[in-house]
Design an enzyme around this catalytic site. Sequence first.
Site, PDB file in Angstrom:
ATOM      1  N   GLU A   1       0.856  -1.184   0.000  1.00  0.00           N
ATOM      2  CA  GLU A   1       0.000   0.000   0.000  1.00  0.00           C
ATOM      3  C   GLU A   1       0.888   1.227   0.000  1.00  0.00           C
ATOM      4  OE1 GLU A   1      -2.961   2.317   3.129  1.00  0.00           O
ATOM      5  OE2 GLU A   1      -2.922   0.124   3.155  1.00  0.00           O
TER       6      GLU A   1
ATOM      7  N   GLU B   1      -2.984  11.367   3.313  1.00  0.00           N
ATOM      8  CA  GLU B   1      -4.053  11.149   4.288  1.00  0.00           C
ATOM      9  C   GLU B   1      -4.078  12.336   5.238  1.00  0.00           C
ATOM     10  OE1 GLU B   1      -4.819   6.830   5.690  1.00  0.00           O
ATOM     11  OE2 GLU B   1      -2.649   7.057   5.607  1.00  0.00           O
TER      12      GLU B   1
END
Length: 448
Positions: A197, A202
């Site tokens: 990932e 974020e």
Amino acid sequence: MRFQRPRYRAAALLAAGAALLGTALLQAPADARTPSADTAAPPSAAGAPVAGTAGAPVAGAPVTGAAAAPMAAAAVGPTIWEDNFDGPAGQAPNSSKWRYDIGGSGWGNDERQYYTNSTRNSALDGTGNLVITARQENGGFTCHYGPCQYTSARLLTAQTFTQAYGRFEARIKIPRGQGIWPAFWMLGGGNWPTDGEIDIMENIGREPSIVHGTIHGPGYSGAGGIGAAYTLPGGQQFANGFHTFTVDWEPNSITWYVDGIQYQRRTPADLGGKTWVYNHPFFMIMNVAVGGYWPGYPDGSTAMPQTMTIDYVRVSSLSGGGTGASQITGLAGKCVDVAGANSADGTTVQLYDCNGTAAQQWTRPGDGTIRALGKCLDVANAGTADGTRVQLASCNGNGAQQWTYSAGKDLVNPQANKCLDVTGNNSANATPLQIWTCTGGANQKWNV
């Protein structure tokens, strides 16, 4: 996205491609500027790095917009894939580029939203943007905790576009508020964390001036992810305007930028013996989650609805990490050759005496492809079976055109997890090339 991982629909998993594993090195974050003219001007104020957020699952303190010793970024090549979100207001995003994850399972993180494919939650705004809207609801959907309190959207390219290596970037205005969790990120498949990932951006609402960039893999996932945070200087908040979030992903490095300022770089090897898994195609995801273990949950201060506005998403090739044109030699010292120097799609790629012609001049531009005569080395029909022929074809960014070069001199197609192979171990001129299970044989060894 951190902590426990989301559950994915079967169709998305099938599109992800197989992982080919290697080893990795981490380097300290550095600050530099990307060469892209599309990135915004850097903040003018300079601030000192601040301490890491309590409980945030990243390594390293947040980096501010202060300038540091520059590092050379990879040169950006042609655009491979993009969406500028042009279209009338209220129209759904382009289904040839984006699909949806749907449901209210909590996605492994005790999130509170139900993801829908409704234009109430994701639609064009008519001015060249996509808007993802998180809304407070009063029933209508069932979540893991009972009637859903919120809806939102999660869009992904698992069924439409995957890519190994390149510049991945988006210009985004994020939402704000306690418990709101926007993200722009990538997954390497459905076997998390083994497939890897890459979190490009974020944010959690209680940190309005901070974004995080992180990698997750086997043995360093969830709260153990490896990453860093970037802090806007001078008390600026990301929700107040658009910012450009970028990673440059090369075979041996991943570098993060905000508004053209580099704040983190990770390169292959020092994961304490853990595995670097960023050498096969990934797909992109954009979403706004509501609640969860890491961001916490909305409270009385959280205004709804909240929107994430995306100006564009773009993937470009990188040339700075690649190589110039050269021969690729293998069995009996012969060359990988395009039959008849014919650039037509479907032309056989073969073994032949080295002769210095353009049919034997291959480039590796840093996006995972190997190219000659303006086209890509391609596994016919995206096949994965032993004996599938290898050909020349127009470059299209799919997994059939991705190759990794191992320390053992294997050229591997990660989608098939098989090696470039000389058919029948035959060194005669015009012997076609194929993919085959990696055996370590001389007919699978290449000097690139």
